[in-house]
Design an enzyme around this catalytic site. Structure first.
Site, PDB file in Angstrom:
ATOM      1  N   SER A  19      62.349  68.498  36.533  1.00 35.57           N
ATOM      2  CA  SER A  19      61.201  68.884  35.708  1.00 35.57           C
ATOM      3  C   SER A  19      59.908  68.522  36.427  1.00 35.57           C
ATOM      4  O   SER A  19      59.909  67.777  37.417  1.00 35.57           O
ATOM      5  CB  SER A  19      61.249  68.180  34.342  1.00 35.57           C
ATOM      6  OG  SER A  19      61.108  66.782  34.500  1.00 35.57           O
ATOM      7  N   ARG A  21      55.417  67.838  35.641  1.00 34.19           N
ATOM      8  CA  ARG A  21      54.425  67.522  34.605  1.00 34.19           C
ATOM      9  C   ARG A  21      53.024  67.629  35.171  1.00 34.19           C
ATOM     10  O   ARG A  21      52.812  67.422  36.366  1.00 34.19           O
ATOM     11  CB  ARG A  21      54.636  66.079  34.110  1.00 34.19           C
ATOM     12  CG  ARG A  21      55.987  65.867  33.478  1.00 34.19           C
ATOM     13  CD  ARG A  21      56.287  64.418  33.271  1.00 34.19           C
ATOM     14  NE  ARG A  21      56.070  63.632  34.463  1.00 34.19           N
ATOM     15  CZ  ARG A  21      55.716  62.351  34.452  1.00 34.19           C
ATOM     16  NH1 ARG A  21      55.530  61.724  33.309  1.00 34.19           N
ATOM     17  NH2 ARG A  21      55.548  61.696  35.562  1.00 34.19           N
ATOM     18  N   GLY A  84      60.460  65.020  49.120  1.00 37.92           N
ATOM     19  CA  GLY A  84      60.194  65.294  50.535  1.00 37.92           C
ATOM     20  C   GLY A  84      60.988  66.478  51.065  1.00 37.92           C
ATOM     21  O   GLY A  84      61.693  67.166  50.321  1.00 37.92           O
ATOM     22  N   HIS A 242      54.366  62.883  49.136  1.00 46.75           N
ATOM     23  CA  HIS A 242      55.756  62.468  48.925  1.00 46.75           C
ATOM     24  C   HIS A 242      55.805  61.549  47.706  1.00 46.75           C
ATOM     25  O   HIS A 242      55.161  60.504  47.687  1.00 46.75           O
ATOM     26  CB  HIS A 242      56.283  61.741  50.168  1.00 46.75           C
ATOM     27  CG  HIS A 242      57.736  61.414  50.084  1.00 46.75           C
ATOM     28  ND1 HIS A 242      58.306  60.403  50.811  1.00 46.75           N
ATOM     29  CD2 HIS A 242      58.733  61.952  49.340  1.00 46.75           C
ATOM     30  CE1 HIS A 242      59.597  60.335  50.520  1.00 46.75           C
ATOM     31  NE2 HIS A 242      59.877  61.268  49.627  1.00 46.75           N
ATOM     32  N   ASP A 243      56.561  61.959  46.690  1.00 46.27           N
ATOM     33  CA  ASP A 243      56.531  61.233  45.415  1.00 46.27           C
ATOM     34  C   ASP A 243      56.877  59.748  45.568  1.00 46.27           C
ATOM     35  O   ASP A 243      56.306  58.893  44.877  1.00 46.27           O
ATOM     36  CB  ASP A 243      57.431  61.902  44.366  1.00 46.27           C
ATOM     37  CG  ASP A 243      58.848  62.170  44.845  1.00 46.27           C
ATOM     38  OD1 ASP A 243      59.240  61.700  45.933  1.00 46.27           O
ATOM     39  OD2 ASP A 243      59.586  62.882  44.109  1.00 46.27           O
ATOM     40  N   THR A 244      57.778  59.430  46.494  1.00 44.56           N
ATOM     41  CA  THR A 244      58.109  58.012  46.721  1.00 44.56           C
ATOM     42  C   THR A 244      56.870  57.226  47.113  1.00 44.56           C
ATOM     43  O   THR A 244      56.649  56.108  46.645  1.00 44.56           O
ATOM     44  CB  THR A 244      59.164  57.877  47.839  1.00 44.56           C
ATOM     45  OG1 THR A 244      60.316  58.638  47.475  1.00 44.56           O
ATOM     46  CG2 THR A 244      59.554  56.425  48.061  1.00 44.56           C
ATOM     47  N   THR A 265      66.305  60.036  40.258  1.00 42.16           N
ATOM     48  CA  THR A 265      67.504  60.745  40.700  1.00 42.16           C
ATOM     49  C   THR A 265      68.046  60.085  41.967  1.00 42.16           C
ATOM     50  O   THR A 265      69.245  59.945  42.160  1.00 42.16           O
ATOM     51  CB  THR A 265      67.184  62.231  40.963  1.00 42.16           C
ATOM     52  OG1 THR A 265      66.643  62.784  39.760  1.00 42.16           O
ATOM     53  CG2 THR A 265      68.417  62.995  41.354  1.00 42.16           C
TER      54      THR A 265
END
Length: 493
Positions: A19, A21, A84, A242-244, A265
């Site tokens: 998902s 947001r 990534g 990169h979300d991390t 995840t």
């Protein structure tokens, strides 16, 4: 763009595997306040045997988020983060050649061996410092070199997903540093594209854009986008794409040396350093040196995470048994602990499908008690993850020569109190859990640093610590966990 009450608002888009947001953020009374304005599903699409992301749908949802944010008082800037490695290819006319291919697509099967025929494994690691994963961009691109060279010939630029969305909004083609560092094509020491790797693999260097630091203003919303959506030309900022790395910005500590687990995840276990750690030991441990905010390096171990629980739940739903994650945790608590273990990173657990049956098969094959009930499966998953965290902690401490007395757990996965409690016990360390919204907070903080609203990352972390509630878990049953760990180590490779 006008902002109500003269408070500078920024708009963060946070794309996850399932998902996405859109979240408005603003500074108020020394705290970051967030308001979710749009949420959407993110589903892969199979076509002719290839698994794609729905890239044009992603752009549609970004536009929806912009319109909804306008209705909530507007914003001065936009920042986008995703996972990534995945990318889109743009032709000489500026058009997208095809939707981005999903990192779980099987085009990379066998590609590691093919790459290492062209350039030795050790040389790739010594240049990039990155953990070898089938889905890394290097292996995705070599699959194109071998199977679809025509598409690379037609490509003018390769844009990793946040850079691709920034391009759709601004027309500017750039490569943000933290995303570039996930490709295994970046020279970790020089922080530039590796000529040696690109030449060895016959990947054209011309398709790679200029690398820019996190927090760079890429440009303003294009006139046609502004006209379509009825908005003013807000700035688009290449945040820690990169979300991390956005999550790392939000670790609520003032310590220079700290260790964290970003739980979603995937579980990303790591520490922030001033430069890469590359050598025989780090290669043997298969740890990654990824790019972080402010040109830092995040020494990271990539571990499968809540994917195991998420995919098991999907399997039970397919079988007509629907449980909430809360119910699954209750059932896990009711099971006898320390009965069976898996290696969460065993290759059979990566593809989608019947994870509970694969867990049973792993336990049969290794001569353990086979978990039969839903609770036993969930207990096995959680305690195996907690013990794999300990394995990663030992590797990172070995590579850095440092001891970390506290583990910061951040991200959506910390909503599982069971996992946090097990992580404290398995590692024999205090766990501080929070914030849950780590990636969105980091995204917002990097935009605010770029806009001059927050001075630096140290101040950002202090503000985030004051904005969010954290929870502490102290280690319990340490002797039992120590005994379990000795057994667990016999099942991992």
């Amino acid at each position: 763009m006008s902002v109500s009450e003269n408070k500078k608002q920024v708009l963060a888009f946070d794309f996850g595997g399932g998902s996405g947001r859109a979240i408005l953020g603003r500074l108020e009374d020394g705290k970051i306040r967030m308001e979710e304005v749009h949420r959407f599903s993110n589903d892969p699409v199979m076509l002719n045997g290839t698994m794609y992301w729905d890239t044009l749908r992603h752009l549609f949802e970004i536009k929806q988020g912009i319109v909804k944010a306008k209705q909530k008082g507007g914003f001065e800037s936009i920042g986008i983060d995703t996972w990534g490695v995945d990318f889109g290819l743009i032709d000489e006319h500026g058009d997208l050649l095809e939707s981005a291919v999903h990192y779980r697509d099987d085009r990379t099967v066998g590609m590691q061996e093919e790459v290492f025929k062209a350039i030795p494994r050790e040389e790739v690691y010594n240049l990039t410092g990155l953990q070898f994963e089938n889905f890394n961009t290097i292996f995705q691109l070599y699959a194109l070199v071998q199977k679809r060279p025509w598409i690379l010939e037609k490509a003018d630029k390769l844009l990793l997903l946040p850079d691709l969305f920034n391009y759709f909004l601004t027309g500017e083609k750039r490569a943000e540093y933290t995303m570039a560092a996930t490709t295994q094509l970046l020279d970790a020491g020089k922080k530039e594209w590796s000529d040696r790797i690109l030449e060895a693999l016959r990947i054209p260097k011309r398709i790679f854009p200029e690398i820019i630091p996190s927090g760079t203003v890429v440009g303003n919303l294009k006139p046609d986008v502004c006209e379509e959506l009825g908005v003013e030309p807000a700035k688009v900022i290449a945040i820690t794409g990169h979300d991390t790395q956005s999550a790392v910005v939000s670790v609520p500590t003032q310590e220079k040396e700290f260790i964290f687990i970003s739980c979603g995840t995937w579980s990303l276990f790591g520490t922030e350093l001033s430069g890469p750690v590359i050598g025989e030991k780090s290669m043997a441990c298969d740890v990654s040196n990824e790019g972080g905010y402010g040109n830092t390096t995040t020494l990271l171990k990539n571990i499968i995470g809540l994917w195991l629980a998420q995919e098991s739940r999907r399997q039970w739903i397919r079988e007509g048994r629907e449980y909430s994650f809360g119910e699954l945790e209750e059932m896990a608590l009711g099971a006898e602990p320390f009965q069976s273990f898996i290696d969460p990173d065993a290759p059979e657990f990566v593809p989608a499908g019947n994870i509970p049956e694969r867990i049973r098969e792993f336990c049969r094959r290794t001569g353990q008690k086979v978990p039969e009930t839903v609770g036993e499966i969930m207990c096995c998953i959680n305690q195996s993850l907690a013990l794999k965290y300990r394995y990663a902690l030992e590797q990172i401490e070995s590579c850095t020569g440092r001891h970390y007395p506290v583990i910061h757990m951040i991200g959506g996965g910390i909503q599982s109190k069971l996992l946090c409690r097990m992580a404290a016990g398995a590692n024999g360390r205090k766990v501080i859990a929070g914030p849950v919204e780590a990636t969105a907070l980091g995204n917002i903080a990097v935009q605010m640093m770029a806009m001059g609203e927050i001075k630096d990352v140290k101040e950002a972390r202090r503000i985030i610590a004051e904005s969010e509630t954290t929870y502490e878990y102290l280690p319990q049953d340490v002797e039992k966990w120590d005994a379990a760990y000795e057994k667990f180590k016999t099942y991992i490779h």
